[in-house]
Design an enzyme around this catalytic site. Structure first.
Site, PDB file in Angstrom:
ATOM      1  N   ALA A  19       0.804  -1.213   0.000  1.00 40.59           N
ATOM      2  CA  ALA A  19       0.000   0.000   0.000  1.00 40.59           C
ATOM      3  C   ALA A  19       0.839   1.266   0.000  1.00 40.59           C
ATOM      4  CB  ALA A  19      -0.935   0.007   1.208  1.00 40.59           C
ATOM      5  N   THR A  20       2.155   1.154   0.240  1.00 46.29           N
ATOM      6  CA  THR A  20       3.027   2.329   0.186  1.00 46.29           C
ATOM      7  C   THR A  20       4.174   2.162  -0.797  1.00 46.29           C
ATOM      8  OG1 THR A  20       4.302   1.509   2.080  1.00 46.29           O
ATOM      9  CG2 THR A  20       2.506   3.047   2.543  1.00 46.29           C
ATOM     10  N   SER A  21       4.482   0.934  -1.194  1.00 42.03           N
ATOM     11  CA  SER A  21       5.537   0.713  -2.171  1.00 42.03           C
ATOM     12  C   SER A  21       5.311  -0.619  -2.869  1.00 42.03           C
ATOM     13  CB  SER A  21       6.926   0.727  -1.505  1.00 42.03           C
ATOM     14  OG  SER A  21       7.088  -0.389  -0.663  1.00 42.03           O
ATOM     15  N   GLY A  22       5.942  -0.758  -4.013  1.00 45.28           N
ATOM     16  CA  GLY A  22       5.869  -2.004  -4.757  1.00 45.28           C
ATOM     17  C   GLY A  22       7.252  -2.385  -5.246  1.00 45.28           C
ATOM     18  N   ARG A  23       7.400  -3.640  -5.635  1.00 44.37           N
ATOM     19  CA  ARG A  23       8.678  -4.056  -6.204  1.00 44.37           C
ATOM     20  C   ARG A  23       8.461  -5.228  -7.129  1.00 44.37           C
ATOM     21  NH1 ARG A  23      10.285  -6.122  -0.937  1.00 44.37           N
ATOM     22  NH2 ARG A  23       8.613  -7.482  -0.236  1.00 44.37           N
ATOM     23  N   ASP A 242      -1.349 -10.217  -0.299  1.00 42.46           N
ATOM     24  CA  ASP A 242       0.041 -10.226   0.148  1.00 42.46           C
ATOM     25  C   ASP A 242       0.221 -10.955   1.474  1.00 42.46           C
ATOM     26  OD1 ASP A 242      -1.177  -8.190   1.640  1.00 42.46           O
ATOM     27  OD2 ASP A 242       0.087  -6.593   0.839  1.00 42.46           O
ATOM     28  N   THR A 243      -0.765 -10.875   2.360  1.00 45.89           N
ATOM     29  CA  THR A 243      -0.633 -11.581   3.632  1.00 45.89           C
ATOM     30  C   THR A 243      -0.697 -13.089   3.441  1.00 45.89           C
ATOM     31  OG1 THR A 243      -1.713  -9.708   4.709  1.00 45.89           O
ATOM     32  CG2 THR A 243      -1.450 -11.703   6.009  1.00 45.89           C
ATOM     33  N   ASN A 301      -6.805  -7.357  12.054  1.00 47.57           N
ATOM     34  CA  ASN A 301      -6.039  -6.249  11.483  1.00 47.57           C
ATOM     35  C   ASN A 301      -5.697  -5.247  12.575  1.00 47.57           C
ATOM     36  OD1 ASN A 301      -7.049  -7.439   9.019  1.00 47.57           O
ATOM     37  ND2 ASN A 301      -6.640  -5.481   8.025  1.00 47.57           N
ATOM     38  N   GLY A 411       8.362  -6.112   6.761  1.00 45.28           N
ATOM     39  CA  GLY A 411       9.202  -4.984   7.128  1.00 45.28           C
ATOM     40  C   GLY A 411       9.372  -4.814   8.616  1.00 45.28           C
TER      41      GLY A 411
END
Length: 476
Positions: A19-23, A242-243, A301, A411
């Site tokens: 939700a804040t970065s991708g790769r 993603d989880t 959550n 992270g």
């Protein structure tokens, strides 16, 4: 699915969107080896169009395609691509195009839709149908806010399914991400037809369900040309939430373990064989989401490192760059009473001046507001640790399971202060890592689909051998 025999090594690529970065990462996987290389990393976040928050989907697509093109150029042996992302958000498509930029889940439009949905299906009835915790941005509420736009759509595609559609031209809904919509039956892992009808949603816009390991399709001619891809590259469904991918890569040392997948959000829970859909689990706002191999992610959550990253962003806006490791090191040295606040307070969900809002909440509880950034960071991390520990013990109680260790992946596993404080507050050892759990889970499911590896436990054993976690014992 294509048959692969005598596979000794797999080359694949992972699109991993947060939700804040991708790769984009590429991987080479063997029976005893797991090599991950980051090819591209890019920022991701909300943009405001008029009075609404959206995702900058055109920029996101450009970053994804550039990253995949680079990965394929670096490793021409790549034979598959998997996509995972955050949950609940989607694009509406018709006549081969995206109708508009997808809304961001933090957009304000969802509030009125919650009341409209609950007027049709009360909260307890919704939980009995889907086992999903109440979050005002769950997909069913967002769809209820769409109004007449749904009449123009041919498909609603969750973000990883939208990327797969760009790459293959096939519209599907991968089950683990579909399980976050509030429209999936957690027992059958198919769309909940009676619920969809009761909500008055157009059934035809919900695509066919696929599962982790299923082949979505080969690259379309146009996508292959754009990526300069060799023949035979395919898109494989992974745990596209993603989880789900992150939990697939948790190197569980024992069965009585909880997990925390920690990034923007902290997803705290247990892996189970069957959903827990009791009144107690509903009242505790625990959810039953799909995992790889039909497992259930029974979790809660908790607002995660969003609180810290938004605070740092606010400070940097006025005073310039902040050295986060140094800030956390200073935070660990703070002495005296530490303010602890409710990390899930709804006032902390939107972008903006996070330190001001946290200060207001702390003041309301009669605690001393931190007088330095180090003390502020310590209060944030202490509050996250307290929320994580409480959620882990609550999950164990609701599922009637004993928990003796907590794994932190993502992270947050790099935040040694958070790991230690979670161990202290839970009174349990914490095993931290791998930080790239989401991408690892993504490529492992691909590798198994291509013929390498066995059950989920064997995949996790490979993670434990190649990415051993760091242990934090509680200071009791």
């Amino acid at each position: 699915m294509t048959e692969y025999r005598d596979v000794v090594e797999v080359h694949c690529a992972a699109v991993d969107l947060g939700a804040t970065s991708g790769r984009v990462m590429r991987a080479v996987i063997g029976p005893d080896s797991l090599e991950m290389v980051e090819v591209a990393r890019f920022a991701n976040g909300p943009v405001r169009h008029g009075d609404a928050l959206h995702w900058d989907i055109n920029a996101l697509r450009a970053h994804i395609m550039a990253g995949l093109r680079a990965a394929l150029a670096e490793d021409p042996l790549i034979t598959s691509i998997g996509i995972d992302s955050w949950a609940v958000d989607y694009g509406l498509v018709a006549e081969g195009r995206l109708l508009s930029a997808p809304y961001h889940y933090r957009d304000e439009r969802n509030a009125a839709a919650v009341d409209a949905v609950h007027a049709l299906v009360p909260p307890d009835e919704l939980y009995a149908a889907t086992g999903l915790q109440h979050l005002p941005f769950n997909t069913l509420f967002q769809l209820a806010a769409e109004g007449s736009r749904l009449e123009r759509a041919e498909h609603v595609l969750l973000i990883p399914d939208l990327v797969a559609w760009w790459l293959t031209g096939r519209a599907v809904a991968e089950a683990t991400n579909a399980s976050t919509t509030g429209l999936l039956d957690p027992r059958t892992r198919q769309w909940h037809e009676p619920l969809i009808a009761k909500l008055g949603l157009p059934r035809g816009i919900l695509p066919e369900i696929v599962h982790p390991g299923d082949e979505i399709g080969p690259l379309s001619t146009d996508a292959a040309a754009e990526l300069a891809a060799p023949s035979g590259v395919r898109v494989v469904a992974v745990g596209s939430h993603d989880t789900a991918s992150a939990v697939a890569a948790v190197p569980f040392a024992q069965l009585d373990a909880a997990y925390i997948s920690c990034g923007t959000w902290g997803l705290v829970g247990l892996e189970l064989e069957h959903p827990v859909m009791t009144d107690a689990s509903r009242e505790a706002n625990f959810t039953n989401e799909g995992g790889v191999d039909g497992r259930v992610r029974f979790l809660h959550n908790v607002t995660g490192l969003w609180l810290l990253s938004e605070s740092v962003r606010s400070w940097e806006a006025t005073d310039g760059p902040i050295d986060l490791p140094a800030l956390l090191a200073d935070a660990a040295l703070v002495e005296g009473p530490i303010a602890v606040f409710e990390a899930n307070d709804a006032r902390l969900s939107a972008p903006g001046d996070m330190p001001r809002r946290i200060a207001e909440i702390i003041a309301e509880t009669g605690q001393l507001v931190p007088d330095s950034r180090a003390a502020f960071a310590r209060a944030i991390v202490e509050s996250l640790a307290a929320a994580f520990a409480d959620a882990a013990h609550t999950a164990a109680r609701l599922a009637d399971r004993e928990v003796s260790v907590i794994h932190i992946v993502g992270g947050g596993s790099l935040n040694t202060l958070l790991c230690q404080l979670t161990a202290d507050r839970a009174g349990l050892p914490v095993l931290a890592g791998p930080v790239e759990a989401t991408a690892i889970g993504n490529v492992l499911v691909q590798a198994r689909a291509l013929g390498l590896g066995g059950d989920l436990e064997s995949l996790r054993a490979l993670v434990a051998a190649t990415h051993p976690p760091r242990r934090f014992d509680p200071n009791l």
